[in-house]
Enzyme design. Structure first.
Site, PDB file in Angstrom:
ATOM      1  N   GLN A   1     -44.192   2.954  57.208  1.00  0.00           N
ATOM      2  CA  GLN A   1     -43.480   4.216  57.454  1.00  0.00           C
ATOM      3  C   GLN A   1     -44.220   5.244  56.587  1.00  0.00           C
ATOM      4  OE1 GLN A   1     -39.318   3.132  59.036  1.00  0.00           O
ATOM      5  NE2 GLN A   1     -39.197   2.774  56.826  1.00  0.00           N
TER       6      GLN A   1
ATOM      7  N   HIS B   1     -44.517   5.590  47.505  1.00  0.00           N
ATOM      8  CA  HIS B   1     -45.634   4.739  47.078  1.00  0.00           C
ATOM      9  C   HIS B   1     -45.930   3.900  48.313  1.00  0.00           C
ATOM     10  CE1 HIS B   1     -47.230   1.724  43.785  1.00  0.00           C
ATOM     11  NE2 HIS B   1     -47.949   1.627  44.908  1.00  0.00           N
TER      12      HIS B   1
ATOM     13  N   HIS C   1     -46.488   1.484  51.212  1.00  0.00           N
ATOM     14  CA  HIS C   1     -46.214   0.038  51.268  1.00  0.00           C
ATOM     15  C   HIS C   1     -46.222  -0.430  52.710  1.00  0.00           C
ATOM     16  CE1 HIS C   1     -42.522   2.415  51.004  1.00  0.00           C
ATOM     17  NE2 HIS C   1     -42.004   1.577  51.898  1.00  0.00           N
TER      18      HIS C   1
END
Ligand code: AMW
Length: 150
Positions: free
Chosen positions: A84, A95, A97
């Site tokens: 996303q 951050h 991912h």
């Protein structure tokens, strides 16, 4: 206790089950399906575009390795692998991912509903620790995965 940075969070090493030169993988405090884990670059960049080429390579090689292990360990037969990338895409932790979600036949009535769940699963309970998994359960899962990846 030693921690590792995951955006605004400092996650305990006990929930991190793999660390490479440029990436790490952790178990999820609010998994959408069993075995829903996250793979991140060690450098806390916000967006996919912010990664250097060596970080992209390490992140995806690590994701491939982690994905194979969680698919087998959680008795799944497919995977949803998703990023996303930005708030409008559902990102809450700033951050980057990669979500790795083991998939099984019939796990969702409508197969693509997993994307709706992914988009909303951590929004309402973002500040409600009682809705998260307990640290012990997360640490145990991380310990099993660490062993399988060693
Ligand atoms: W995003 O909506 O930013 O694409 O996904 C954030 C993910 O990180 C969610 O799956 C959420 O459950 C998970 N998460 C957030 N904080 C933590 C934490 N401290 N430890 C483990 N998982 C976390």
């Amino acid at each position: 206790m030693a921690t590792i940075r995951f955006g605004q969070h400092a996650v305990k090493n006990a929930v991190v089950f793999l660390q490479t030169e440029l990436s790490f993988a952790l178990v999820n405090r609010k998994p959408v399906v069993p075995g829903h884990v996250l793979v991140c670059p060690l450098r806390p960049v916000e967006r996919f575009r912010d990664l250097r080429a060596d970080e992209v390579a390490d992140l995806f090689i690590t994701t491939q390795r982690v994905a194979s292990v969680v698919e087998k360990h959680f008795g799944a037969s497919s995977l949803t692998v998703a990023i996303q990338d930005g708030p409008e895409a559902g990102q809450t932790v700033k951050h980057l991912h990669v979500h790795v979600l083991p998939r099984k036949a019939g796990d969702f009535e409508r197969n693509d509903s997993i994307y709706d769940e992914l988009q909303k699963h951590d929004k309402e309970d973002e500040d409600v620790p009682s809705k998260w998994r307990c640290e012990e359960e997360m640490a145990n899962e991380a310990s099993d995965l660490r062993l399988l990846l060693s």
